[in-house]
Motif scaffolding. Structure first.
Motif, PDB file in Angstrom:
ATOM      1  N   GLU A 141       2.668   5.090  -7.631  1.00 30.88           N
ATOM      2  CA  GLU A 141       1.421   5.033  -8.389  1.00 30.88           C
ATOM      3  C   GLU A 141       1.375   3.844  -9.337  1.00 30.88           C
ATOM      4  O   GLU A 141       1.117   3.964 -10.524  1.00 30.88           O
ATOM      5  CB  GLU A 141       1.181   6.346  -9.118  1.00 30.88           C
ATOM      6  CG  GLU A 141       1.024   7.515  -8.181  1.00 30.88           C
ATOM      7  CD  GLU A 141       0.856   8.832  -8.913  1.00 30.88           C
ATOM      8  OE1 GLU A 141       0.813   8.836 -10.147  1.00 30.88           O
ATOM      9  OE2 GLU A 141       0.769   9.847  -8.225  1.00 30.88           O
ATOM     10  N   VAL A 142       1.654   2.684  -8.781  1.00 34.48           N
ATOM     11  CA  VAL A 142       1.564   1.411  -9.489  1.00 34.48           C
ATOM     12  C   VAL A 142       0.537   0.579  -8.741  1.00 34.48           C
ATOM     13  O   VAL A 142       0.364   0.723  -7.525  1.00 34.48           O
ATOM     14  CB  VAL A 142       2.942   0.697  -9.514  1.00 34.48           C
ATOM     15  CG1 VAL A 142       2.849  -0.687 -10.108  1.00 34.48           C
ATOM     16  CG2 VAL A 142       3.943   1.531 -10.262  1.00 34.48           C
ATOM     17  N   GLU A 143      -0.137  -0.293  -9.455  1.00 35.60           N
ATOM     18  CA  GLU A 143      -1.108  -1.166  -8.824  1.00 35.60           C
ATOM     19  C   GLU A 143      -0.428  -2.008  -7.735  1.00 35.60           C
ATOM     20  O   GLU A 143       0.649  -2.573  -7.956  1.00 35.60           O
ATOM     21  CB  GLU A 143      -1.739  -2.082  -9.877  1.00 35.60           C
ATOM     22  CG  GLU A 143      -2.779  -3.016  -9.341  1.00 35.60           C
ATOM     23  CD  GLU A 143      -4.008  -2.300  -8.818  1.00 35.60           C
ATOM     24  OE1 GLU A 143      -4.572  -2.778  -7.824  1.00 35.60           O
ATOM     25  OE2 GLU A 143      -4.386  -1.265  -9.384  1.00 35.60           O
ATOM     26  N   SER A 144      -1.052  -2.092  -6.556  1.00 34.47           N
ATOM     27  CA  SER A 144      -0.418  -2.777  -5.431  1.00 34.47           C
ATOM     28  C   SER A 144      -0.322  -4.283  -5.637  1.00 34.47           C
ATOM     29  O   SER A 144       0.456  -4.949  -4.959  1.00 34.47           O
ATOM     30  CB  SER A 144      -1.164  -2.473  -4.137  1.00 34.47           C
ATOM     31  OG  SER A 144      -2.483  -2.990  -4.189  1.00 34.47           O
ATOM     32  N   PHE A 145      -1.092  -4.829  -6.578  1.00 32.17           N
ATOM     33  CA  PHE A 145      -1.008  -6.262  -6.844  1.00 32.17           C
ATOM     34  C   PHE A 145       0.393  -6.661  -7.305  1.00 32.17           C
ATOM     35  O   PHE A 145       0.922  -7.696  -6.901  1.00 32.17           O
ATOM     36  CB  PHE A 145      -2.035  -6.677  -7.902  1.00 32.17           C
ATOM     37  CG  PHE A 145      -1.886  -8.103  -8.332  1.00 32.17           C
ATOM     38  CD1 PHE A 145      -2.340  -9.125  -7.519  1.00 32.17           C
ATOM     39  CD2 PHE A 145      -1.265  -8.431  -9.526  1.00 32.17           C
ATOM     40  CE1 PHE A 145      -2.188 -10.447  -7.903  1.00 32.17           C
ATOM     41  CE2 PHE A 145      -1.113  -9.745  -9.909  1.00 32.17           C
ATOM     42  CZ  PHE A 145      -1.576 -10.750  -9.105  1.00 32.17           C
ATOM     43  N   PHE A 146       1.002  -5.859  -8.151  1.00 37.17           N
ATOM     44  CA  PHE A 146       2.334  -6.184  -8.662  1.00 37.17           C
ATOM     45  C   PHE A 146       3.388  -6.095  -7.563  1.00 37.17           C
ATOM     46  O   PHE A 146       4.361  -6.841  -7.563  1.00 37.17           O
ATOM     47  CB  PHE A 146       2.689  -5.258  -9.822  1.00 37.17           C
ATOM     48  CG  PHE A 146       1.756  -5.404 -10.989  1.00 37.17           C
ATOM     49  CD1 PHE A 146       1.698  -6.583 -11.710  1.00 37.17           C
ATOM     50  CD2 PHE A 146       0.904  -4.376 -11.331  1.00 37.17           C
ATOM     51  CE1 PHE A 146       0.832  -6.734 -12.774  1.00 37.17           C
ATOM     52  CE2 PHE A 146       0.024  -4.518 -12.399  1.00 37.17           C
ATOM     53  CZ  PHE A 146      -0.010  -5.695 -13.119  1.00 37.17           C
ATOM     54  N   ARG A 173       2.677  -6.685  -4.337  1.00 37.82           N
ATOM     55  CA  ARG A 173       2.424  -7.873  -3.529  1.00 37.82           C
ATOM     56  C   ARG A 173       3.070  -9.102  -4.176  1.00 37.82           C
ATOM     57  O   ARG A 173       3.594  -9.973  -3.492  1.00 37.82           O
ATOM     58  CB  ARG A 173       0.919  -8.110  -3.387  1.00 37.82           C
ATOM     59  CG  ARG A 173       0.287  -7.327  -2.324  1.00 37.82           C
ATOM     60  CD  ARG A 173      -1.157  -7.763  -2.104  1.00 37.82           C
ATOM     61  NE  ARG A 173      -1.800  -6.847  -1.198  1.00 37.82           N
ATOM     62  CZ  ARG A 173      -2.400  -5.730  -1.572  1.00 37.82           C
ATOM     63  NH1 ARG A 173      -2.447  -5.393  -2.837  1.00 37.82           N
ATOM     64  NH2 ARG A 173      -2.957  -4.943  -0.689  1.00 37.82           N
ATOM     65  N   TYR A 174       3.002  -9.157  -5.489  1.00 36.27           N
ATOM     66  CA  TYR A 174       3.606 -10.278  -6.208  1.00 36.27           C
ATOM     67  C   TYR A 174       5.125 -10.270  -6.036  1.00 36.27           C
ATOM     68  O   TYR A 174       5.740 -11.321  -5.864  1.00 36.27           O
ATOM     69  CB  TYR A 174       3.233 -10.212  -7.684  1.00 36.27           C
ATOM     70  CG  TYR A 174       3.743 -11.377  -8.477  1.00 36.27           C
ATOM     71  CD1 TYR A 174       3.155 -12.631  -8.357  1.00 36.27           C
ATOM     72  CD2 TYR A 174       4.821 -11.231  -9.344  1.00 36.27           C
ATOM     73  CE1 TYR A 174       3.632 -13.711  -9.081  1.00 36.27           C
ATOM     74  CE2 TYR A 174       5.305 -12.302 -10.072  1.00 36.27           C
ATOM     75  CZ  TYR A 174       4.704 -13.542  -9.933  1.00 36.27           C
ATOM     76  OH  TYR A 174       5.181 -14.606 -10.631  1.00 36.27           O
ATOM     77  N   SER A 185       0.825  -1.212   0.000  1.00 37.10           N
ATOM     78  CA  SER A 185       0.000   0.000   0.000  1.00 37.10           C
ATOM     79  C   SER A 185       0.855   1.257   0.000  1.00 37.10           C
ATOM     80  O   SER A 185       0.572   2.210  -0.735  1.00 37.10           O
ATOM     81  CB  SER A 185      -0.911   0.011   1.230  1.00 37.10           C
ATOM     82  OG  SER A 185      -1.796  -1.071   1.192  1.00 37.10           O
ATOM     83  N   SER A 243       2.765   1.492  -3.429  1.00 32.24           N
ATOM     84  CA  SER A 243       1.869   1.833  -4.540  1.00 32.24           C
ATOM     85  C   SER A 243       1.396   3.276  -4.460  1.00 32.24           C
ATOM     86  O   SER A 243       1.129   3.894  -5.490  1.00 32.24           O
ATOM     87  CB  SER A 243       0.675   0.893  -4.579  1.00 32.24           C
ATOM     88  OG  SER A 243      -0.174   1.109  -3.477  1.00 32.24           O
ATOM     89  N   SER A 244       1.319   3.832  -3.273  1.00 38.91           N
ATOM     90  CA  SER A 244       0.948   5.244  -3.173  1.00 38.91           C
ATOM     91  C   SER A 244       2.111   6.166  -3.543  1.00 38.91           C
ATOM     92  O   SER A 244       1.891   7.279  -3.993  1.00 38.91           O
ATOM     93  CB  SER A 244       0.457   5.575  -1.761  1.00 38.91           C
ATOM     94  OG  SER A 244       1.512   5.490  -0.844  1.00 38.91           O
TER      95      SER A 244
END
Length: 145
Positions: free
Chosen positions: A37-42, A44-45, A30, A33-34
């Motif tokens: 500004e990238v999706e947090s899924f990537f 987490r991966y 989180s 990603s803030s």
């Protein structure tokens, strides 16, 4: 305050492990990603392979907090563990060239201090008079006042 020592140690280990899992699977993705500004899924991966390692390190730190039983030391212990694990997760997830290592370290340290404030109060050792009253006056372990 939890009077049974084995329950305090077990609870500290379990709560510490959950905090480490939460750091690597929720808090760091989180925050990163803030920032970028990238999706947090990537994110987490990228950090997913190291979630178990973080959980084990934090479980040991939770056990140490329960073992000391001093609420004022808990934020220092968990803050240091959070700082170190944040830096290491940032390094293995994003590489040495990235400035995200600093972001992960600061986020992990802040998360550790806040968690230490909470866990330090929950896992505080009981006062000596409570232990004496429980052990000598009432062998069943129930404190009546």
């Amino acid at each position: 305050m939890i009077k049974k020592w084995w329950f305090r140690y077990t609870l500290g280990t379990v709560l510490g492990g959950f905090a480490g899992l939460s750091l690597s699977s929720s808090v760091l993705p989180s925050v990163v990603s803030s920032v970028v500004e990238v999706e947090s899924f990537f994110i987490r991966y990228a950090l997913g392979d190291y979630a178990v390692h973080a959980a084990l390190v934090w479980a040991f730190a939770g056990w140490v907090v329960a073992k000391t039983g001093v609420p004022k030391i808990a934020p220092i212990i968990l803050g240091a563990v959070g700082l170190g694990s944040g830096f290491l997760l940032g390094y293995v997830g994003f590489g040495i060239e990235s400035n995200l290592i600093i972001v992960c370290g600061v986020a992990g340290g802040g998360y550790g201090v806040i968690g230490g404030l909470l866990l330090g109060n929950v896992l505080a050792a009981p006062a000596e008079e409570d232990i004496a009253a429980t052990d000598s006056d009432n062998p069943s372990g129930v404190v009546t006042r």
